[in-house]
Every structure is written in structure tokens, then in C-alpha cells.
Design a protein around this motif. Structure first.
Motif, PDB file in Angstrom:
ATOM      1  N   TYR A 141      -2.547  -6.786  16.548  1.00 48.34           N
ATOM      2  CA  TYR A 141      -3.263  -6.060  15.491  1.00 48.34           C
ATOM      3  C   TYR A 141      -3.979  -5.342  15.204  1.00 48.34           C
ATOM      4  O   TYR A 141      -4.342  -3.875  15.446  1.00 48.34           O
ATOM      5  CB  TYR A 141      -2.815  -6.781  14.085  1.00 48.34           C
TER       6      TYR A 141
ATOM      7  N   LEU B  82       1.118  -1.059  -0.080  1.00 46.39           N
ATOM      8  CA  LEU B  82       0.174  -0.280  -0.384  1.00 46.39           C
ATOM      9  C   LEU B  82       0.936   1.290   0.058  1.00 46.39           C
ATOM     10  O   LEU B  82       0.488   2.240  -0.768  1.00 46.39           O
ATOM     11  CB  LEU B  82      -0.771   0.030   1.182  1.00 46.39           C
TER      12      LEU B  82
ATOM     13  N   ASN C 238       2.215   3.868   7.832  1.00 47.94           N
ATOM     14  CA  ASN C 238       1.555   2.855   6.654  1.00 47.94           C
ATOM     15  C   ASN C 238       2.453   1.440   7.512  1.00 47.94           C
ATOM     16  O   ASN C 238       2.301   0.463   7.531  1.00 47.94           O
ATOM     17  CB  ASN C 238       1.772   2.833   5.272  1.00 47.94           C
TER      18      ASN C 238
ATOM     19  N   LYS D 127      -4.369  -1.055  16.360  1.00 46.37           N
ATOM     20  CA  LYS D 127      -4.803   0.214  14.685  1.00 46.37           C
ATOM     21  C   LYS D 127      -6.122   0.238  15.413  1.00 46.37           C
ATOM     22  O   LYS D 127      -6.554   1.601  15.425  1.00 46.37           O
ATOM     23  CB  LYS D 127      -5.863  -1.347  13.869  1.00 46.37           C
TER      24      LYS D 127
ATOM     25  N   ASP E  94      13.789   1.893  10.788  1.00 50.20           N
ATOM     26  CA  ASP E  94      13.048   1.630  11.694  1.00 50.20           C
ATOM     27  C   ASP E  94      11.683   2.189  12.531  1.00 50.20           C
ATOM     28  O   ASP E  94      12.083   2.708  13.407  1.00 50.20           O
ATOM     29  CB  ASP E  94      13.244   0.558  12.507  1.00 50.20           C
TER      30      ASP E  94
ATOM     31  N   VAL F 198      -6.547  -6.386   1.031  1.00 49.56           N
ATOM     32  CA  VAL F 198      -6.154  -5.966   0.130  1.00 49.56           C
ATOM     33  C   VAL F 198      -4.737  -6.832   0.057  1.00 49.56           C
ATOM     34  O   VAL F 198      -3.952  -7.013   0.903  1.00 49.56           O
ATOM     35  CB  VAL F 198      -5.442  -4.380  -0.031  1.00 49.56           C
TER      36      VAL F 198
ATOM     37  N   THR G  38      -1.915  -7.585  -1.137  1.00 52.37           N
ATOM     38  CA  THR G  38      -0.652  -7.539  -0.479  1.00 52.37           C
ATOM     39  C   THR G  38       0.125  -8.165  -0.145  1.00 52.37           C
ATOM     40  O   THR G  38      -0.643  -9.746   0.409  1.00 52.37           O
ATOM     41  CB  THR G  38       0.017  -5.809  -0.007  1.00 52.37           C
TER      42      THR G  38
ATOM     43  N   ASP H 245      11.946   2.378   4.783  1.00 50.62           N
ATOM     44  CA  ASP H 245      11.122   1.189   4.649  1.00 50.62           C
ATOM     45  C   ASP H 245      12.313   0.251   6.070  1.00 50.62           C
ATOM     46  O   ASP H 245      14.069   1.337   6.033  1.00 50.62           O
ATOM     47  CB  ASP H 245      10.652   0.159   4.469  1.00 50.62           C
TER      48      ASP H 245
END
Ligand code: NAD
Length: 263
Positions: free
Chosen positions: A159, A20, A95, A163, A68, A192, A194, A39
Motif C-alpha cells: 500500500y 471517499l 480513487n 501510494k 475493474d 478517514v 470509511t 467500481d
């Protein structure tokens, strides 16, 4: 979109061309932004599917910086480097995330929890605080949350919690940064396909005794608009929220889910 040309946009976790983050930077590049790919060093070292090379190939003004997001030292150094190179930072997209740790709650190790929270939530906090110090009025921060920020999913406690926390960070930092005229919003995509999306659908399809293709077909059938999401769908929402067209929108968590998530 109004007001994006010439802005400097950084997206964390954007090193791989299939993710993404790449889609978001590609769209912001089309809108005339200068781009910063960041990244983990391991993700930037991948030669095939490098986001940086692909964005450079499209003629955008782009740099890449290893960072990081869970390291305060890295985040400070990264933003200092951006300001030294481009003279400013206008758009930060949080992201980067870990989404591959899926286990029943009772089997989760404490370090699983800490790793996910450290990247998905603390990383976004560090970038929000440090970017907020360096940004001028009219800048913005956009957090890539998830459908998992609005509802629970089994075997994904770290997770889902990270979020949900990201929405809290979005709302509170929108208020705290409003006096500086810095806006903070979130986008909430559903599935999505990915690398992360593929790993998640492989895990959950196995739990249900389905193939990943059957599982994803099931998602598409649940989505009122009849298909799974694409990186370009999330990228369009990010570009809108970053633009002057969204000048009066802050603290928002916008679903990008074809109608699957509505609250
Ligand atoms: N794919 C989906 O189905 C989906 C759905 C909703 C939300 N999202 C969110 O979208 C965002 C992008 O995910 P994606 O699907 O492109 O997955 P992805 O795995 O391709 O991207 C995540 C990126 O984060 C990077 N990353 C991990 N740890 C990091 C760290 N400590 N520091 C810096 N970077 C780090 C990874 O190297 C990777 O490039 C994530 O926040 C994810 O939670 C994805």
C-alpha cells in the motif's frame, strides 16, 4: 468553485455511499458536474448504501459503469462509454484502492504485492493514459494518494509503495500532459473512518492492544486541528484542484490531514 458546472467527472472505486469516492462525487455534483460512478461489479451490486442511488436521489445527472481499474479492457470500455453518453470526459479521480492487506514484510505473498500495485498504481496509470487520450484542454486528473504516500507505515509495504508511486505518476504525467493543458494533481488524506479506514484502524489497534476507538482517539490527539478527517474534507480539496481556481496548479500532492502531515 469556478468552472465546474457542466463538466463530466468520473471517480473510480466510488460505488459505496460510505467511501471517499461518494463524498468526492457528491461535492462535484453540488458544483454542477455530471457524474460517473465506477467500481467493481460486486461493489455496484450492493443495494443498501449504493452511491449511485444516493447521488440519483440528490437529483444529479449520474450514470454508473462497472470497471475493474486493473483491467485495460475495462478501462478503455468505461471511458468509451462515458464519451458516448456525455460527449466528453473532463475530470478523472483515481480513487479505487486496496488497503486491507496488512502483513509483516517477510510474510507478504508476491500476489499480495501484485494485487495492490495492480489496482492502486497500474489502475491509476491506465486511467491517466486513456483519459489523457480523450481529454480536451482544461481537463484534469486527480489521484487520491494518502499520508502513506509521504511516509512509511509498518506492515503496509504494498500500500505504502503504491501510494508513493502514485505521487511519481502524478508528477511525471503532470509534465507529459501539460502540453495538452491537462493538469494532474494528488490529494493525501490521513485517516478517514470509511470501510478501508475502519479495517486499518482495527488491525493497528489490535497490534497495539487498544480498542479501535482508543486508536482513533490517539490519531485525533496527534492531529493539530484535533479531529480525524471526513470524506467532505478530501472532497473539498478535490473540487478545488478540479476547478479553474487551481488553473496554475499541476504536479502537486496536497495534504488533507489537519496538519498531521506537513511535507
Ligand atoms: N480511509 C482512509 O483512511 C484513507 C486515507 C488515505 C487515503 N485513502 C484513499 O482513499 C481512497 C478511497 O478509499 P476509502 O477509504 O473510501 O475506502 P473504500 O474501501 O470505501 O473505497 C475503495 C473502493 O475501491 C474499490 N476497488 C477496489 N479494487 C478495485 C478495482 N480493482 N477496480 C475498481 N474499484 C476497486 C472498492 O470496491 C471500494 O469501493 C483510496 O485510494 C484510499 O487509499 C483512504
Amino acid at each position: 468553485m469556478n468552472g465546474l458546472a457542466g463538466k463530466v467527472a468520473l471517480c473510480t472505486g466510488s460505488g459505496r455511499a460510505g467511501g471517499l469516492g461518494f463524498g468526492i462525487l457528491d461535492r462535484l455534483g453540488q458544483e454542477g458536474c455530471k457524474l460517473v460512478v465506477t467500481d467493481l461489479p460486486t461493489a455496484l451490486a450492493v443495494e443498501e448504501g449504493s452511491s449511485f442511488s444516493a447521488l440519483q436521489g440528490k437529483g444529479y445527472d449520474v450514470i454508473q459503469i462497472a470497471c475493474d481499474v486493473s483491467s485495460e479492457v475495462d478501462v478503455v470500455a468505461c471511458l468509451d462509454q462515458v464519451v458516448a453518453h456525455f460527449g466528453q470526459i473532463d475530470i478523472v479521480v483515481n480513487n479505487a484502492a486496496i488497503g486491507h492487506i496488512m502483513k509483516p514484510l517477510l510474510e507478504l505473498e508476491t500476489h499480495d504485492w501484485l494485487n495492490v500495485i495492480g489496482v492502486n498504481l497500474t489502475g491509476a496509470f491506465l486511467f491517466t493514459r486513456e483519459a489523457g487520450k480523450r481529454m480536451q484542454a482544461g481537463s484534469c486528473i486527480i489521484n487520491v494518494a494518502s499520508q502513506a504516500a509521504k511516509t512509511g507505515f509498518r506492515q503496509m509495504a504494498p500500500y505504502v509503495s503504491s501510494k508513493h508511486g502514485l505521487i511519481g505518476l502524478t508528477r511525471t504525467s503532470a509534465i507529459d500532459l501539460a502540453p495538452k493543458q491537462i493538469r494532474v494533481n494528488a490529494v493525501c488524506p490521513n485517516h478517514v473512518t470509511t470501510d478501508m479506514g475502519r479495517q486499518q484502524s482495527e488491525y493497528f489497534s489490535q497490534l497495539r492492544g487498544m480498542t479501535p476507538e482508543e486508536y482513533r482517539k490517539g490519531i485525533a490527539e496527534r492531529v493539530p486541528l484535533g479531529r480525524v478527517g471526513r470524506p467532505s474534507d478530501t472532497a473539498a480539496a478535490v473540487a478545488f484542484l478540479a476547478s479553474d481556481d487551481a488553473a496554475f496548479i499541476t504536479g502537486e500532492a496536497m495534504n488533507v490531514s489537519g496538519g498531521e502531515e506537513m511535507h
